[in-house]
Design a protein around this motif. Sequence first.
Motif, PDB file in Angstrom:
ATOM      1  N   ARG A 119       0.716  -1.313  -0.306  1.00  0.00           N
ATOM      2  CA  ARG A 119      -0.285   0.199  -0.164  1.00  0.00           C
ATOM      3  C   ARG A 119       0.851   0.835  -0.150  1.00  0.00           C
ATOM      4  NH1 ARG A 119      -2.182   2.729   5.344  1.00  0.00           N
ATOM      5  NH2 ARG A 119      -3.947   4.167   4.407  1.00  0.00           N
ATOM      6  N   ALA A 120       1.866   1.158   1.187  1.00  0.00           N
ATOM      7  CA  ALA A 120       3.037   2.247   0.940  1.00  0.00           C
ATOM      8  C   ALA A 120       3.674   2.685  -0.717  1.00  0.00           C
ATOM      9  CB  ALA A 120       4.258   2.433   1.958  1.00  0.00           C
ATOM     10  N   MET A 121       4.106   1.139  -1.491  1.00  0.00           N
ATOM     11  CA  MET A 121       4.878   1.945  -2.716  1.00  0.00           C
ATOM     12  C   MET A 121       3.750   2.639  -3.415  1.00  0.00           C
ATOM     13  SD  MET A 121       7.076  -1.591  -2.524  1.00  0.00           S
ATOM     14  CE  MET A 121       6.860  -1.007  -4.268  1.00  0.00           C
ATOM     15  N   LEU A 122       2.586   1.687  -3.326  1.00  0.00           N
ATOM     16  CA  LEU A 122       1.229   2.586  -4.295  1.00  0.00           C
ATOM     17  C   LEU A 122       0.495   3.783  -3.551  1.00  0.00           C
ATOM     18  CD1 LEU A 122      -0.870  -0.745  -4.947  1.00  0.00           C
ATOM     19  CD2 LEU A 122       0.672  -0.115  -6.538  1.00  0.00           C
ATOM     20  N   ALA A 123       0.847   4.547  -2.905  1.00  0.00           N
ATOM     21  CA  ALA A 123       0.329   4.940  -2.416  1.00  0.00           C
ATOM     22  C   ALA A 123       0.958   6.878  -2.628  1.00  0.00           C
ATOM     23  CB  ALA A 123       0.053   5.224  -1.320  1.00  0.00           C
ATOM     24  N   HIS A 124       2.200   6.335  -3.244  1.00  0.00           N
ATOM     25  CA  HIS A 124       3.020   6.975  -3.495  1.00  0.00           C
ATOM     26  C   HIS A 124       2.632   8.064  -5.019  1.00  0.00           C
ATOM     27  CE1 HIS A 124       6.761   6.959  -1.115  1.00  0.00           C
ATOM     28  NE2 HIS A 124       7.154   6.117  -1.669  1.00  0.00           N
ATOM     29  N   ASN A 125       1.774   7.418  -5.268  1.00  0.00           N
ATOM     30  CA  ASN A 125       1.234   7.996  -7.087  1.00  0.00           C
ATOM     31  C   ASN A 125      -0.092   8.069  -6.415  1.00  0.00           C
ATOM     32  OD1 ASN A 125      -0.150   9.135  -8.917  1.00  0.00           O
ATOM     33  ND2 ASN A 125       0.570   6.883 -10.462  1.00  0.00           N
ATOM     34  N   GLU A 126      -0.185   9.712  -6.706  1.00  0.00           N
ATOM     35  CA  GLU A 126      -1.524  10.459  -5.107  1.00  0.00           C
ATOM     36  C   GLU A 126      -2.734  10.162  -6.194  1.00  0.00           C
ATOM     37  OE1 GLU A 126      -0.302  14.496  -4.616  1.00  0.00           O
ATOM     38  OE2 GLU A 126      -0.200  13.719  -2.572  1.00  0.00           O
ATOM     39  N   LYS A 127      -1.919   9.488  -8.044  1.00  0.00           N
ATOM     40  CA  LYS A 127      -4.127   9.733  -8.652  1.00  0.00           C
ATOM     41  C   LYS A 127      -4.332   8.673  -8.250  1.00  0.00           C
ATOM     42  CE  LYS A 127      -1.333  12.524 -12.079  1.00  0.00           C
ATOM     43  NZ  LYS A 127      -1.172  12.860 -13.450  1.00  0.00           N
ATOM     44  N   ARG A 128      -3.608   7.540  -7.978  1.00  0.00           N
ATOM     45  CA  ARG A 128      -4.621   6.046  -7.385  1.00  0.00           C
ATOM     46  C   ARG A 128      -5.171   6.419  -6.341  1.00  0.00           C
ATOM     47  NH1 ARG A 128       0.349   3.650  -8.233  1.00  0.00           N
ATOM     48  NH2 ARG A 128       1.061   2.300  -9.964  1.00  0.00           N
ATOM     49  N   LEU A 129      -6.592   6.610  -6.358  1.00  0.00           N
ATOM     50  CA  LEU A 129      -7.352   6.088  -6.233  1.00  0.00           C
ATOM     51  C   LEU A 129      -8.831   4.845  -5.817  1.00  0.00           C
ATOM     52  CD1 LEU A 129      -9.216  10.134  -7.452  1.00  0.00           C
ATOM     53  CD2 LEU A 129      -7.597   8.894  -5.820  1.00  0.00           C
TER      54      LEU A 129
END
Length: 320
Positions: A35-45
Motif C-alpha cells: 500500500r505504501a509503495m502504491l500510495a506514492h502515486n496520488e492519482k491512484r484512487l
Amino acid sequence: MKESPFAEAVLNSLVQTCPNGLIGKLKYRSLSKARAMLAHNEKRLVRYRLDGTELLLPLSHELPLFRRSHPQYSCNIGRITSSVLQKYPSATIIDIGANVGDTAAIIRANSKAPILCIEGDAYFFRLLQINVARSGMRDIEACFAFVGAEQCEIRGGLRHASGTASYSSSAAQSTNQIPLSDILEKFPNFRQSKLLKIDTDGFDCQIVAAELKWISEARPVTFIEYDPYLTRAQGYSSSNIFSEMASVGYELAVFWENTGEYMLTAKLADHTLIEDIHLRYSRSLGRSYVDIAFIHEEDRELAWKIREAEKAISIDQVSA
C-alpha cells in the motif's frame, strides 16, 4: 486521478486482515508495504463506502483503517446532527476542513440539511468536488478556502499525508487565509447555521476565537478537534477556548476520545475538571486528542440528548 482496482484490492485485503499471530502479522506487514509503495502515486484512487455513500479516497487515506480499528470513529458527528435537526429541522451546517467529503457523507446518512463544505487543500478539495458529484449528495456547497483568524497572507502552506492536510510554516510557499465571517458574506444562507464542525489540525481554537461575535449571534453547536499540542505549535493557547465560549453564553461541553468513544459531559463552569482534561491531552504530545461539542445555554437540553444518545451505544457497537 482515476480509480485503481489493484490498489483497491490491496486496501480491501489490508482492512480484512487481522494482524494477530505470525501469519496474520506477516500478511499485514506485506500488504502495508505494498500500500505504501502504491500510495506514492496520488492519482491512484480507491472506492470506499462510508455510511451508505461511496467515496473516492487516495490510497494513503487512513479512514478505512481507522473505521476498522475503531467502529465509532467520526460517528459522533452523525448523532450530533440528528439531535440538532430534531430541534432545528431547517438548520444548515458548516464543515470547515471538509477533506474529501467524509463528514458530509456521515451527515447525509442522518439528514438532508444543507452543508457548506470548506477545504483549503487543493488536492482534497478536488476530491471533495468529485465525491459530491459522483455520489449525488445534494444541497452541498463547496468552498475552496484556508480558514484563519484574519484576512492575510501567511508564510507556509498545507502538506497532505495519510488523508489529512497539516499546515507547515516551512513550506516554500505562501497561503491566503480568510476568516469564516468573510466566507459567509459569499454564502449568506449559512449565516444562521446551527452546527459548526471544525477539523483543521491545530487551527480550530483560533478560528472559534476569531468568530466569537458571529458564534454569539448564531449560537451553533460548535464541534471541534481539541489538540493542545498542535494548537500550541500554531502559536495559540488552546485552554482559552473554554472561557471564551463561556463568555458568549456557552454552558456545556460534550467530550469524545479521538477514536470516537464518548468520554463525558461537563459544565464549562467546572474549571477543575476542564483544567484536568486540558492537562491530560497537553501531555500526550499530539499522540491523542479529544473532540468537543460546545453547547449554548439556550440549547442545554441538546447536550443531555446527545449524552443520552452516547449512553445508548452498546459495548458491542464500540468494539465491533
